[in-house]
Design a protein around this motif. Structure first.
Motif, PDB file in Angstrom:
ATOM      1  N   TYR A   9       0.838  -1.191   0.000  1.00  0.00           N
ATOM      2  CA  TYR A   9       0.000   0.000   0.000  1.00  0.00           C
ATOM      3  C   TYR A   9       0.878   1.249   0.000  1.00  0.00           C
ATOM      4  O   TYR A   9       1.869   1.307   0.729  1.00  0.00           O
ATOM      5  N   THR A  10       0.481   2.231  -0.769  1.00  0.00           N
ATOM      6  CA  THR A  10       1.126   3.528  -0.699  1.00  0.00           C
ATOM      7  C   THR A  10       0.600   4.241   0.542  1.00  0.00           C
ATOM      8  O   THR A  10      -0.355   3.785   1.183  1.00  0.00           O
ATOM      9  N   THR A  11       1.181   5.359   0.852  1.00  0.00           N
ATOM     10  CA  THR A  11       0.723   6.145   1.996  1.00  0.00           C
ATOM     11  C   THR A  11      -0.747   6.509   1.843  1.00  0.00           C
ATOM     12  O   THR A  11      -1.532   6.369   2.791  1.00  0.00           O
TER      13      THR A  11
ATOM     14  N   THR B 137      -5.749  10.566   7.573  1.00  0.00           N
ATOM     15  CA  THR B 137      -5.154  11.394   6.529  1.00  0.00           C
ATOM     16  C   THR B 137      -3.751  10.886   6.169  1.00  0.00           C
ATOM     17  O   THR B 137      -3.091  10.200   6.967  1.00  0.00           O
ATOM     18  N   VAL B 138      -3.327  11.264   4.979  1.00  0.00           N
ATOM     19  CA  VAL B 138      -1.968  10.957   4.543  1.00  0.00           C
ATOM     20  C   VAL B 138      -0.971  11.580   5.514  1.00  0.00           C
ATOM     21  O   VAL B 138       0.031  10.962   5.880  1.00  0.00           O
ATOM     22  N   ARG B 139      -1.277  12.767   5.952  1.00  0.00           N
ATOM     23  CA  ARG B 139      -0.395  13.465   6.894  1.00  0.00           C
ATOM     24  C   ARG B 139      -0.231  12.674   8.191  1.00  0.00           C
ATOM     25  O   ARG B 139       0.855  12.633   8.776  1.00  0.00           O
ATOM     26  N   THR B 140      -1.288  12.031   8.647  1.00  0.00           N
ATOM     27  CA  THR B 140      -1.205  11.214   9.864  1.00  0.00           C
ATOM     28  C   THR B 140      -0.255  10.039   9.651  1.00  0.00           C
ATOM     29  O   THR B 140       0.575   9.739  10.507  1.00  0.00           O
ATOM     30  N   VAL B 141      -0.383   9.370   8.512  1.00  0.00           N
ATOM     31  CA  VAL B 141       0.519   8.250   8.203  1.00  0.00           C
ATOM     32  C   VAL B 141       1.966   8.735   8.192  1.00  0.00           C
ATOM     33  O   VAL B 141       2.854   8.107   8.776  1.00  0.00           O
TER      34      VAL B 141
ATOM     35  N   VAL C 211       6.712   2.558  10.692  1.00  0.00           N
ATOM     36  CA  VAL C 211       7.563   2.886   9.548  1.00  0.00           C
ATOM     37  C   VAL C 211       7.214   1.953   8.396  1.00  0.00           C
ATOM     38  O   VAL C 211       6.795   0.817   8.612  1.00  0.00           O
ATOM     39  N   PRO C 212       7.361   2.431   7.158  1.00  0.00           N
ATOM     40  CA  PRO C 212       7.010   1.596   6.006  1.00  0.00           C
ATOM     41  C   PRO C 212       7.931   0.380   5.898  1.00  0.00           C
ATOM     42  O   PRO C 212       9.093   0.436   6.298  1.00  0.00           O
ATOM     43  N   SER C 213       7.393  -0.683   5.327  1.00  0.00           N
ATOM     44  CA  SER C 213       8.179  -1.899   5.139  1.00  0.00           C
ATOM     45  C   SER C 213       9.254  -1.710   4.088  1.00  0.00           C
ATOM     46  O   SER C 213      10.306  -2.329   4.148  1.00  0.00           O
TER      47      SER C 213
ATOM     48  N   GLY D 214      11.673   6.781  -3.534  1.00  0.00           N
ATOM     49  CA  GLY D 214      11.560   7.179  -2.138  1.00  0.00           C
ATOM     50  C   GLY D 214      10.144   7.183  -1.582  1.00  0.00           C
ATOM     51  O   GLY D 214       9.924   7.656  -0.464  1.00  0.00           O
ATOM     52  N   ARG D 215       9.185   6.642  -2.340  1.00  0.00           N
ATOM     53  CA  ARG D 215       7.805   6.576  -1.822  1.00  0.00           C
ATOM     54  C   ARG D 215       7.684   5.430  -0.828  1.00  0.00           C
ATOM     55  O   ARG D 215       8.235   4.353  -1.015  1.00  0.00           O
ATOM     56  N   ARG D 216       6.929   5.690   0.217  1.00  0.00           N
ATOM     57  CA  ARG D 216       6.718   4.685   1.253  1.00  0.00           C
ATOM     58  C   ARG D 216       5.783   3.591   0.727  1.00  0.00           C
ATOM     59  O   ARG D 216       4.767   3.889   0.099  1.00  0.00           O
ATOM     60  N   LEU D 217       6.102   2.337   1.086  1.00  0.00           N
ATOM     61  CA  LEU D 217       5.227   1.213   0.777  1.00  0.00           C
ATOM     62  C   LEU D 217       4.988   0.421   2.055  1.00  0.00           C
ATOM     63  O   LEU D 217       5.926   0.123   2.802  1.00  0.00           O
ATOM     64  N   TYR D 218       3.730   0.102   2.292  1.00  0.00           N
ATOM     65  CA  TYR D 218       3.323  -0.600   3.504  1.00  0.00           C
ATOM     66  C   TYR D 218       2.774  -1.977   3.161  1.00  0.00           C
ATOM     67  O   TYR D 218       2.067  -2.152   2.168  1.00  0.00           O
TER      68      TYR D 218
END
Length: 109
Positions: free
Chosen positions: A4-6, A16-20, A30-32, A38-42
């Motif tokens: 999942y993206t942010t 919200t995205v800001r909360t993540v 923290v993202p996996s 540099g995009r976070r992935l969960y």
């Protein structure tokens, strides 16, 4: 395994995205992984954990407390104890309210 993206994680959890992003900055979740850009992935596990974090926040716990629990060797144990305590408190409140209802019914007679 899903990733999942942010934005997707935020949508799944109703936040919200800001909360993540804030939880990542605080080290709460923290993202996996990160993309090459540099995009976070969960992961699915991250999604489950975020849902637990959101639930605990809804129950009134501070982020500091949640963060401390998640750093413990057995975070599930600490969370389970908290949930049992909350269940007991709610049951006591229900019992008190039932007593009040019973007294009210007696007064109405």
């Amino acid at each position: 395994m899903s990733q999942y993206t942010t934005g997707e994680l935020a949508k799944e959890c109703g936040i919200t995205v800001r909360t993540v992003q804030f939880y990542d900055q605080k080290g709460i979740l923290v993202p996996s992984s990160l993309t090459e850009g540099g995009r976070r992935l969960y992961s699915e596990e991250d999604l489950k954990m975020m849902k637990i974090i959101c639930f605990l926040r809804d129950m009134g716990l501070s982020l500091d407390t949640i963060g401390q629990w998640l750093k413990e060797d057995d975070p599930g144990g600490a969370i389970s104890i908290f949930l049992e305590q909350q269940e007991q408190l709610l049951q006591e409140e229900i019992d008190e309210r039932r007593e009040q209802l019973d007294r009210l019914a007696e007064l109405k007679k």
